[in-house]
Each structure stands twice: as structure tokens, then as C-alpha cells.
Design an enzyme around this catalytic site. Sequence first.
Site, PDB file in Angstrom:
ATOM      1  N   ASP A  10      17.336  10.510 -24.561  1.00  7.19           N
ATOM      2  CA  ASP A  10      17.493   9.612 -23.849  1.00  7.19           C
ATOM      3  C   ASP A  10      15.998   9.109 -23.868  1.00  7.19           C
ATOM      4  O   ASP A  10      14.989   9.710 -24.059  1.00  7.19           O
ATOM      5  CB  ASP A  10      18.289   9.900 -22.489  1.00  7.19           C
ATOM      6  CG  ASP A  10      18.137   8.426 -22.021  1.00  7.19           C
ATOM      7  OD1 ASP A  10      18.435   7.290 -22.464  1.00  7.19           O
ATOM      8  OD2 ASP A  10      17.820   8.179 -20.650  1.00  7.19           O
ATOM      9  N   SER A  11      15.848   7.615 -23.395  1.00  5.38           N
ATOM     10  CA  SER A  11      14.543   7.238 -23.333  1.00  5.38           C
ATOM     11  C   SER A  11      14.042   7.890 -22.187  1.00  5.38           C
ATOM     12  O   SER A  11      12.705   7.712 -21.871  1.00  5.38           O
ATOM     13  CB  SER A  11      14.593   5.513 -23.013  1.00  5.38           C
ATOM     14  OG  SER A  11      15.575   5.448 -21.860  1.00  5.38           O
ATOM     15  N   CYS A  73      21.493   7.398 -24.922  1.00  6.23           N
ATOM     16  CA  CYS A  73      20.776   6.101 -24.681  1.00  6.23           C
ATOM     17  C   CYS A  73      21.544   4.852 -25.128  1.00  6.23           C
ATOM     18  O   CYS A  73      21.452   4.829 -26.279  1.00  6.23           O
ATOM     19  CB  CYS A  73      19.310   5.903 -25.139  1.00  6.23           C
ATOM     20  SG  CYS A  73      18.325   4.509 -24.616  1.00  6.23           S
ATOM     21  N   GLU A 152      16.124   4.282 -10.544  1.00  7.92           N
ATOM     22  CA  GLU A 152      14.984   5.410 -10.583  1.00  7.92           C
ATOM     23  C   GLU A 152      14.228   5.248  -9.244  1.00  7.92           C
ATOM     24  O   GLU A 152      13.473   6.230  -9.075  1.00  7.92           O
ATOM     25  CB  GLU A 152      13.973   4.841 -11.795  1.00  7.92           C
ATOM     26  CG  GLU A 152      14.692   4.855 -13.087  1.00  7.92           C
ATOM     27  CD  GLU A 152      14.080   5.605 -14.282  1.00  7.92           C
ATOM     28  OE1 GLU A 152      12.617   5.573 -14.035  1.00  7.92           O
ATOM     29  OE2 GLU A 152      14.634   6.113 -15.100  1.00  7.92           O
ATOM     30  N   CYS A 184      24.835   1.405 -20.076  1.00  9.23           N
ATOM     31  CA  CYS A 184      23.585   2.058 -19.800  1.00  9.23           C
ATOM     32  C   CYS A 184      23.583   3.413 -19.057  1.00  9.23           C
ATOM     33  O   CYS A 184      24.531   3.500 -18.008  1.00  9.23           O
ATOM     34  CB  CYS A 184      22.790   1.071 -18.999  1.00  9.23           C
ATOM     35  SG  CYS A 184      21.162   1.711 -18.451  1.00  9.23           S
ATOM     36  N   HIS A 186      21.981   4.536 -16.654  1.00  7.17           N
ATOM     37  CA  HIS A 186      21.745   4.570 -15.263  1.00  7.17           C
ATOM     38  C   HIS A 186      23.127   4.268 -14.414  1.00  7.17           C
ATOM     39  O   HIS A 186      23.022   4.315 -13.287  1.00  7.17           O
ATOM     40  CB  HIS A 186      20.704   3.805 -14.948  1.00  7.17           C
ATOM     41  CG  HIS A 186      19.467   4.147 -15.385  1.00  7.17           C
ATOM     42  ND1 HIS A 186      18.892   4.735 -16.717  1.00  7.17           N
ATOM     43  CD2 HIS A 186      18.079   4.544 -14.557  1.00  7.17           C
ATOM     44  CE1 HIS A 186      17.848   5.324 -16.709  1.00  7.17           C
ATOM     45  NE2 HIS A 186      17.284   5.494 -15.607  1.00  7.17           N
TER      46      HIS A 186
END
Length: 263
Positions: A10-11, A73, A152, A184, A186
Amino acid sequence: MDKRPIGIFDSGVGGLTVVDKFFRLLPNERIVYLGDTARVPYGNKSKETVTRFSKEIIAFLLRFKVKLIVVACNTVSSLCLPALQKSCPVPVLGVIKPGVLEAVRASRTRRIGVIGTQATILSGVYKNEIKAVSKKAFVAQKACPLFVPLVENMWLNGEITLKIARQYLSPILAERIDSLVLGCTHYPLLKNVIRKIVGKNVTLVDSSEAVTKYAGLLLANRKLLAGAGSASARFFATDAQASFAELARVFLGKKIKAKKVIL
Ligand code: DGL
């Protein structure tokens, strides 16, 4: 029985939502995870840049003799999955198709919402894939760029997050969608807030779960599943941020250490 590990990348730390599903649904597998924490976010970068970064990560994961690579991702999956599949000697699975199949299955009215990063939404890939599976589907999309920094910074609940989510989701809810793809890494962490806004009649499609089930089927079909007692997990990050361990605990529900690696 195939004990070779599965590479997941993932990023950043967000892809740990996929690792979490692998731990639950495919508990015998060996996992090698890389989060490109030095270069996150990808969600506002160009296709060329994201493709280059992803190829570097895949080259790293191939050193572990992985049997499968899972692109956790959504931005990478949206922008360059075919290019990665073409240049990689092992199967590369993205999150889009599994998420789309799940969303179409979950939707009775075929009115489907998709939320993701700027790059994911602008690529139109979710919309095109949904239409490829169900021609008559109506797709309402919305980029939610503030969701990643909110997660985050662990603003997972509360008034401000709720307000931002309402602002993003109101236009697509007005389209009378009955399922919503959380496109996404997140967004599964914002499920509580999103649920409060969409109500109980909209199905939330978590692509991290969908891709794990899909990977399980692929491994079973090709007789590549690992046997009992093989499980292990190694974590790598391109920058050892102080927040990595803390965020990892939120995404994965347990403490892990990531080894710093330069690609
Ligand atoms: N992992 C990205 C995604 O799923 C979100 C974070 C980023 O923008 O890099 O699209």
C-alpha cells in the site's frame, strides 16, 4: 500446499486493513507487507508516478519469492493494475474488481455509490467496472480527500468528522444509492461515522474484505493455499515514522514493528 508468502502493499499503513482481513480469513498464509510511508499519499499523484513507485515495490516483494501480490491500495489498483500485471511473473490482484462484484451483489436497485481518493475517483475505474458487470447500474461517485488525513490523525469519531462526512456523502445519498463502496484503504475505519450518515439501509462494501475473499478463491483454485502451521508476517516501511506503530495498532488491532527499507 504452497508455503510461499503473499506480498501485500500500500502507499502507507492503510493497507493493514487488508492484512487484518488476511489474518482473519486466511490465517495460515505467510504475509510480507510493504507500506510506502516515505511517499504517501498516492491519492493526489499522477498515474506515471504511482506506476513507477508500484513497480519498485513489486520488485522488492519478488525478492521474497511471493506466490501472489495483493495491491491493497485503491489508488494503485485504479491507476495502473494492468501495467503491473503485465510486468509481474506472479498474479497481481487489485481491490477494484472484488469490491465491484460485492457491490453489485449487494445492490437491489443497482444504484451504487463509490467514495475514494481524488485519483481513484478521477480515474473512473470503479464506475466503468461496475457498468461492465451491470450495464444498467447507476453510479454516484465522490472524492473524499479529507478522510485519509482524518484517519491518520485518528479523528475516527466526533462532531467534526461527522460534519465532513455529511458534506461529502449528502450529494451521493441524494441519488438514492443502496450500496456504497468504501474505495480507499482508510475508509473502513470511518465505518461508524459513515453508517450514522447513510443509515441502516445502505450496504457498506469494504473492498479489503472483498479482495481477501477473492484471493482465497484464487489460491484455492490454483492449489496454492498454505497448510496449517505456516503462518507468519513481516512488515516493511520506506520510512520508519514514529506514528507507524501507533497507526498500525489502529488499523490492525495489534502492535507490530516495521523494518525500514530503501527501495
Ligand atoms: N492507500 C490509498 C488508497 O487506498 C489512500 C492513501 C493515499 O492517498 O495514498 O487509495
